[in-house]
Enzyme design. Sequence first.
Site, short mmCIF file in Angstrom:
data_model
loop_
_atom_site.label_atom_id
_atom_site.label_comp_id
_atom_site.label_asym_id
_atom_site.label_seq_id
_atom_site.Cartn_x
_atom_site.Cartn_y
_atom_site.Cartn_z
N SER A 17 0.83 -1.21 0.00
CA SER A 17 0.00 0.00 0.00
C SER A 17 0.86 1.26 0.00
CB SER A 17 -0.92 0.00 1.23
OG SER A 17 -1.86 -1.05 1.18
N ARG A 40 0.96 8.05 5.94
CA ARG A 40 0.07 7.24 6.78
C ARG A 40 -1.34 7.81 6.77
NH1 ARG A 40 0.46 2.85 9.69
NH2 ARG A 40 2.68 2.74 9.25
N HIS A 43 -2.73 6.59 3.62
CA HIS A 43 -2.98 5.16 3.76
C HIS A 43 -4.27 4.90 4.54
CE1 HIS A 43 -2.37 1.24 5.95
NE2 HIS A 43 -2.14 0.85 4.72
#
Length: 211
Positions: A17, A40, A43
């Site tokens: 990812s 992040r 994500h």
Amino acid sequence: MLNELEQVKPADIEKRSFEIITEELGDKILTPGTEPIVKRCIHTSADFDYADNLVFSGQAVEKALAAIRDGASIVTDTQMAKAGINKKRLAQYGGEVLCFMSDEDVARTAKENGTTRAAACMDKAADLYGDRKLIFAVGNAPTALVRLYELIREGKIRPELIIAVPVGFVNVVQSKELILTLQDIPHIVARGRKGGSNIAACICNALLYML
């Protein structure tokens, strides 16, 4: 359709990812040191707008990491954010995650003062933990940011970091802009309407994983 699925081992899904995120960011330039946090957030949300709307005050990341190493605790405005933060890793440095939203005294204070519970939580944090190193992670309530701003200006609390990422429409943008005026308080702000408890938690975790 099944033959179009990318074959990725379960243990490698997160790694893959982040590889995709890096690929899709392309030549987008991120401020050095902030990349793990921005990626992040993307994500967590699958929203690449965070590459543009996250604002970091000078040395915010470095100061936050130093505070965590020195035992700082994290105060959140939702149980959801509290649940999402890696408490075991934070405890390794002596910190804990605090949320007062479900406390009876907070509900009582909010009712008596005609404020939100989130605002009353900020008062409780200042009263009980004002002399400790604290990071505030606000992902839901603009009123928490406004009250936190007032407490700072009143000299009742001095956070090590403010993560200002509430989501929504009423006073969300304005409360974030208020935090951006605090030049002497480290902050990470998601400008605009986007954010949420999941984003608040993931920023905390990104910092923890950087240690």
